[in-house]
Motif scaffolding. Structure first.
Motif, PDB file in Angstrom:
ATOM      1  N   SER A  86       0.773  -1.224   0.026  1.00  0.00           N
ATOM      2  CA  SER A  86       0.002   0.043   0.039  1.00  0.00           C
ATOM      3  C   SER A  86       0.754   1.238  -0.049  1.00  0.00           C
ATOM      4  O   SER A  86       2.089   1.219   0.384  1.00  0.00           O
ATOM      5  CB  SER A  86      -0.882   0.005   1.192  1.00  0.00           C
ATOM      6  N   LEU A  88       0.658   5.639   0.848  1.00  0.00           N
ATOM      7  CA  LEU A  88       0.037   6.577   1.451  1.00  0.00           C
ATOM      8  C   LEU A  88       0.783   7.872   0.817  1.00  0.00           C
ATOM      9  O   LEU A  88       1.939   7.960   0.870  1.00  0.00           O
ATOM     10  CB  LEU A  88       0.047   6.684   2.949  1.00  0.00           C
ATOM     11  N   TRP A 104      -4.520   7.150  -0.621  1.00  0.00           N
ATOM     12  CA  TRP A 104      -4.289   5.864   0.039  1.00  0.00           C
ATOM     13  C   TRP A 104      -4.666   4.805  -0.975  1.00  0.00           C
ATOM     14  O   TRP A 104      -5.741   4.702  -1.285  1.00  0.00           O
ATOM     15  CB  TRP A 104      -5.014   5.579   1.509  1.00  0.00           C
ATOM     16  N   TYR A 126      -9.637   2.424   3.810  1.00  0.00           N
ATOM     17  CA  TYR A 126      -8.916   3.732   3.255  1.00  0.00           C
ATOM     18  C   TYR A 126      -9.958   4.943   3.349  1.00  0.00           C
ATOM     19  O   TYR A 126      -9.531   5.777   3.902  1.00  0.00           O
ATOM     20  CB  TYR A 126      -8.804   3.792   1.917  1.00  0.00           C
TER      21      TYR A 126
END
Length: 139
Positions: A86, A88, A104, A126
């Motif tokens: 993931s 961010l 995100w 998210y």
């Protein structure tokens, strides 16, 4: 491989947002469903605990201070996916100094769930996380 991405405009400059969320161990500062984070391996790994006591262990795989983003992989979690990575990211919004866009996103292979179920699970996480961030910055 499945993926999902959620973004949100928040009421603070990119620098202010990054100062709050840019630390890999900073989730408890803005994310109510992660009240505890323990830094391990010199800060490259975080051990998260949610209010139910579930443990999530994540490893930082990329970090870029100047571009305001980091990526991480899940090592251990109660989610029906494998290969989870993931990112961010905080973006400036053209012509609007007092706001930022936070994105995100994640990609993963569902394991015991369909692509749609896994995508819906993380889109919800998210979305709720970015809503909590918006509220924290609005306080």
């Amino acid at each position: 491989m499945a993926s999902t991405s959620v973004s949100r405009i928040v009421p603070a400059s990119p620098k202010q947002v990054w100062n709050l969320i840019g630390g890999f161990d900073a989730l408890p500062d803005w994310l109510p469903y992660i009240p505890q984070s323990t830094a391990l391996e010199g800060g490259r790994v975080r051990r998260l605990t949610n209010p139910d006591g579930d443990v999530i262990v994540e490893r930082l795989v990329a970090f870029h201070e100047a571009e305001r983003h980091y990526s991480y992989a899940i090592l251990e979690a109660p989610f029906p996916v494998t290969g989870y990575v993931s990112t961010l990211r905080v973006h400036a919004v053209d012509g609007q100094d007092g706001v930022a866009e936070v994105q995100w996103s994640g990609r993963f292979t569902p394991d015991g769930a369909t692509d749609a179920e896994a995508e819906e699970l993380f889109a919800g996480i998210y979305h709720d996380g970015l809503e909590a961030l918006h509220q924290a910055l609005s306080a």
